[in-house]
Design a protein around this motif. Structure first.
Motif, PDB file in Angstrom:
ATOM      1  N   SER A 187      -8.785 -12.207   8.333  1.00  0.00           N
ATOM      2  CA  SER A 187     -10.017 -13.121   7.500  1.00  0.00           C
ATOM      3  C   SER A 187     -10.737 -11.923   7.176  1.00  0.00           C
ATOM      4  N   PHE A 188     -10.527 -10.593   6.320  1.00  0.00           N
ATOM      5  CA  PHE A 188     -11.247 -10.127   5.571  1.00  0.00           C
ATOM      6  C   PHE A 188     -10.492  -9.518   4.026  1.00  0.00           C
ATOM      7  N   ASN A 189     -10.741  -9.412   3.104  1.00  0.00           N
ATOM      8  CA  ASN A 189     -10.214  -8.884   1.287  1.00  0.00           C
ATOM      9  C   ASN A 189      -8.678  -8.255   2.192  1.00  0.00           C
ATOM     10  N   ILE A 190      -7.525  -8.159   1.706  1.00  0.00           N
ATOM     11  CA  ILE A 190      -6.566  -7.255   2.397  1.00  0.00           C
ATOM     12  C   ILE A 190      -6.310  -5.922   1.783  1.00  0.00           C
ATOM     13  N   TRP A 191      -7.574  -5.556   0.294  1.00  0.00           N
ATOM     14  CA  TRP A 191      -7.459  -4.366   0.060  1.00  0.00           C
ATOM     15  C   TRP A 191      -8.135  -3.874   0.318  1.00  0.00           C
ATOM     16  N   THR A 192      -9.422  -3.976   0.906  1.00  0.00           N
ATOM     17  CA  THR A 192     -10.212  -3.073   1.529  1.00  0.00           C
ATOM     18  C   THR A 192      -9.310  -2.920   3.326  1.00  0.00           C
ATOM     19  N   THR A 193      -8.919  -4.037   3.695  1.00  0.00           N
ATOM     20  CA  THR A 193      -8.360  -3.486   5.109  1.00  0.00           C
ATOM     21  C   THR A 193      -6.856  -2.860   5.271  1.00  0.00           C
ATOM     22  N   ILE A 194      -6.407  -2.415   3.875  1.00  0.00           N
ATOM     23  CA  ILE A 194      -5.427  -1.624   3.570  1.00  0.00           C
ATOM     24  C   ILE A 194      -5.557  -0.530   3.779  1.00  0.00           C
ATOM     25  N   GLU A 195      -6.674  -0.653   2.864  1.00  0.00           N
ATOM     26  CA  GLU A 195      -7.632   1.021   2.144  1.00  0.00           C
ATOM     27  C   GLU A 195      -8.070   1.805   3.627  1.00  0.00           C
ATOM     28  N   GLU A 196      -8.961   1.236   4.451  1.00  0.00           N
ATOM     29  CA  GLU A 196      -9.469   1.494   5.441  1.00  0.00           C
ATOM     30  C   GLU A 196      -8.460   1.754   6.447  1.00  0.00           C
ATOM     31  N   CYS A 197      -7.403   0.805   6.799  1.00  0.00           N
ATOM     32  CA  CYS A 197      -6.891   1.677   8.214  1.00  0.00           C
ATOM     33  C   CYS A 197      -5.433   2.011   7.794  1.00  0.00           C
ATOM     34  N   LEU A 198      -4.740   2.531   6.994  1.00  0.00           N
ATOM     35  CA  LEU A 198      -4.009   3.283   6.456  1.00  0.00           C
ATOM     36  C   LEU A 198      -3.878   4.626   5.539  1.00  0.00           C
ATOM     37  N   ASN A 199      -5.997   4.539   5.598  1.00  0.00           N
ATOM     38  CA  ASN A 199      -6.542   6.134   5.085  1.00  0.00           C
ATOM     39  C   ASN A 199      -6.375   6.865   6.417  1.00  0.00           C
ATOM     40  N   PRO A 200      -6.286   7.947   6.722  1.00  0.00           N
ATOM     41  CA  PRO A 200      -6.363   8.536   7.965  1.00  0.00           C
ATOM     42  C   PRO A 200      -7.468   8.350   7.836  1.00  0.00           C
ATOM     43  N   PRO A 201      -7.979   8.307   9.572  1.00  0.00           N
ATOM     44  CA  PRO A 201      -9.318   8.225  10.148  1.00  0.00           C
ATOM     45  C   PRO A 201     -10.009   9.652  10.260  1.00  0.00           C
ATOM     46  N   VAL A 202     -11.228   9.141  10.335  1.00  0.00           N
ATOM     47  CA  VAL A 202     -12.130  10.444  10.142  1.00  0.00           C
ATOM     48  C   VAL A 202     -12.697  10.308  11.520  1.00  0.00           C
ATOM     49  N   GLU A 261      -1.184  -5.028  17.901  1.00  0.00           N
ATOM     50  CA  GLU A 261       0.668  -4.765  17.691  1.00  0.00           C
ATOM     51  C   GLU A 261       0.579  -6.103  16.822  1.00  0.00           C
ATOM     52  N   ASP A 262       0.676  -6.746  16.504  1.00  0.00           N
ATOM     53  CA  ASP A 262       1.491  -7.234  15.421  1.00  0.00           C
ATOM     54  C   ASP A 262       0.323  -7.410  13.750  1.00  0.00           C
ATOM     55  N   PHE A 263      -0.713  -7.036  14.478  1.00  0.00           N
ATOM     56  CA  PHE A 263      -1.205  -6.967  12.727  1.00  0.00           C
ATOM     57  C   PHE A 263      -1.123  -5.540  12.205  1.00  0.00           C
ATOM     58  N   ILE A 264      -0.684  -4.098  13.348  1.00  0.00           N
ATOM     59  CA  ILE A 264      -0.813  -2.885  12.731  1.00  0.00           C
ATOM     60  C   ILE A 264       0.831  -2.747  12.526  1.00  0.00           C
ATOM     61  N   GLY A 265       1.947  -3.774  13.403  1.00  0.00           N
ATOM     62  CA  GLY A 265       3.301  -3.809  12.455  1.00  0.00           C
ATOM     63  C   GLY A 265       3.582  -3.737  11.130  1.00  0.00           C
ATOM     64  N   LYS A 266       3.014  -5.219  10.583  1.00  0.00           N
ATOM     65  CA  LYS A 266       3.004  -5.643   9.171  1.00  0.00           C
ATOM     66  C   LYS A 266       2.518  -4.625   8.342  1.00  0.00           C
ATOM     67  N   LEU A 267       0.872  -3.799   8.579  1.00  0.00           N
ATOM     68  CA  LEU A 267       0.726  -3.235   7.537  1.00  0.00           C
ATOM     69  C   LEU A 267       1.400  -1.500   7.865  1.00  0.00           C
ATOM     70  N   ARG A 268       2.304  -1.046   9.008  1.00  0.00           N
ATOM     71  CA  ARG A 268       3.506  -0.260   8.777  1.00  0.00           C
ATOM     72  C   ARG A 268       4.570  -0.601   7.539  1.00  0.00           C
ATOM     73  N   THR A 269       4.892  -1.740   7.715  1.00  0.00           N
ATOM     74  CA  THR A 269       5.998  -2.262   7.120  1.00  0.00           C
ATOM     75  C   THR A 269       5.357  -1.697   5.718  1.00  0.00           C
ATOM     76  N   LEU A 270       3.955  -2.673   5.181  1.00  0.00           N
ATOM     77  CA  LEU A 270       3.577  -2.525   3.693  1.00  0.00           C
ATOM     78  C   LEU A 270       3.606  -0.503   3.496  1.00  0.00           C
ATOM     79  N   HIS A 271       3.269  -0.310   4.344  1.00  0.00           N
ATOM     80  CA  HIS A 271       3.113   1.276   3.655  1.00  0.00           C
ATOM     81  C   HIS A 271       4.682   1.860   3.594  1.00  0.00           C
TER      82      HIS A 271
END
Length: 405
Positions: A187-202, A261-271
């Motif tokens: 529901s939001f820009n995937i470029w930004t979503t990938i950046e914030e979700c797969l970078n190390p959280p602070v 869980e589904d969204f996280i799984g897809k992000l892990r696959t992209l990575h």
């Protein structure tokens, strides 16, 4: 006030529709790399002569600075993705304009210990220039969307009016949105979503400072209001953790996002496939070899979030959970803002997530235009009085809530 709005995507278009109902500005120039998109955003406003469209390249700070001067704009409102923060930030400085964004300059993980120590943090490049902005008497209001943005205003309000001591401030974002007809439609820009979700959280702790963890760490179930209900949330890199401790005394600051869980799984696959990378790769095309970022390919094959509103149902909630002490007694509250997609589509023809992001910079611009908010330097939303913002947000027809935990 004359405003240069750079970016006519989902959030930028929503900004124009919200601003068109207000009278605080004289003119808004809507600029985009795709002129047709800027023109469409203006045309949808039914002939409001306070808006005009033009083409600009957000990566070309010289051209953007020239456009600011040519159009006599007082402020640059950045509605692009985070790749363009620094050129637009520099363009505003060069033109002597104020600046406002909804996401801060990008981070870079620590080269040896990415899941323990910070490398370059979100916003470091902007805060490094705070003194120059202050000397020039210009304001760069950074992180003024919904998260960051309204979430930071909530944190300031809690510190000022609800607590004597704060143990933890935790941003908690969740939704029950569904998009008919798609297996995967963020529901939001995937470029930004990938950046914030797969970078190390602070994470911030007062006795330790800023440090990092592994992506999707510390899962917890948070019960969201307005019928959304329990959603599992995980640590995600986000600006609030870098902003809040600069102005608010809290022992711990976190940001957790309800991904599922589904969204996280897809992000892990992209990575795992390297499709989150921004480094260009050579791709064969009908016109010959081309250099393309894998992440841009992912964005190109997914639907534009701005077009999903008529297929979307449910609500989205942005909020700030605060735990501490008031008058000697323990207290926990959740300050929140909910948008129902049915309502935002009916009222503004904008899907809920982009509309919720867009309303906050418009409210901030109005407070700056009438002098309620003022300042110079590079400042986050926490640097300003929260009550006028929250009152004006309600006056815009989008009230916020407070729940005792």
């Amino acid at each position: 006030m004359r405003v240069l709005l750079v970016g006519a995507g989902g959030v930028g278009t929503a900004i124009t529709r919200i601003a068109a109902r207000r009278s605080f500005f004289d003119h808004m120039v809507v600029a985009d790399y795709d002129l047709a998109r800027a023109e469409a955003a203006v045309a949808a406003l039914g002939g409001d002569t306070r808006f005009s469209a033009c083409r600009t390249d957000a990566s070309d700070e010289t051209a953007v600075a020239a456009l600011l001067k040519e159009q006599r704009c007082d402020v640059l409102l950045n509605a692009t993705d985070p790749r363009f923060v620094l050129p637009l930030f520099h363009a505003a400085a060069a033109a002597g304009a104020h600046y406002l964004d909804m996401a801060m300059s990008l981070s870079r993980p620590h080269p040896e210990r990415p899941y323990e120590q910070c490398g370059v943090k979100l916003g470091d490049a902007q805060f490094a220039q705070a003194e120059e902005w202050e000397k020039a008497g210009r304001l760069a209001l950074v992180g003024m969307g919904v998260e960051p943005g309204l979430s930071d205003v909530f944190a300031r309000y809690a510190a000022d009016e609800l607590f004597d001591e704060i143990e933890e401030i935790g941003i908690r974002d969740g939704a029950n949105l569904a998009v008919e007809g798609y297996d995967f439609a963020p529901s939001f820009n995937i470029w930004t979503t990938i950046e914030e979700c797969l970078n190390p959280p602070v994470v911030y702790e007062a006795d330790r400072g800023w440090f990092t963890t592994e992506p999707f760490s510390e899962p917890e179930v948070f019960d969201f209001p307005a019928g959304i209900g329990p959603v599992e949330c995980v640590n995600v890199e986000h600006e609030e953790v870098l902003l809040v401790p600069r102005w608010i005394d809290a022992k711990r600051v976190t940001f957790k996002y309800g991904l599922g869980e589904d969204f996280i799984g897809k992000l892990r696959t992209l990575h795992a496939l390297g499709l989150d990378s921004t480094a260009p790769v050579t791709v064969a095309t009908s016109l010959g070899p081309a250099e393309v970022s894998p992440r841009d390919i992912v964005a190109a094959v997914l639907p534009d979030p701005a077009t999903l509103g008529d297929r979307m149902t449910g609500k989205t909630c942005a909020g700030t959970w605060v735990k501490g002490v008031k008058d000697g007694a323990p207290r926990e509250v959740y300050l929140y803002h909910v948008v129902d997609n049915e309502w935002s589509m009916r009222e503004y023809d904008c899907q809920a997530v982009v509309w919720q992001t867009a309303i906050n910079p418009v409210v901030a611009l109005e407070l700056l235009a009438d002098g309620t908010w003022s300042g110079s330097g590079v400042l986050g939303p926490e640097a300003f009085a929260p009550r006028p913002f929250l009152d004006l947000l309600t006056a815009y027809g989008s009230p916020w809530g407070l729940r005792e935990q």
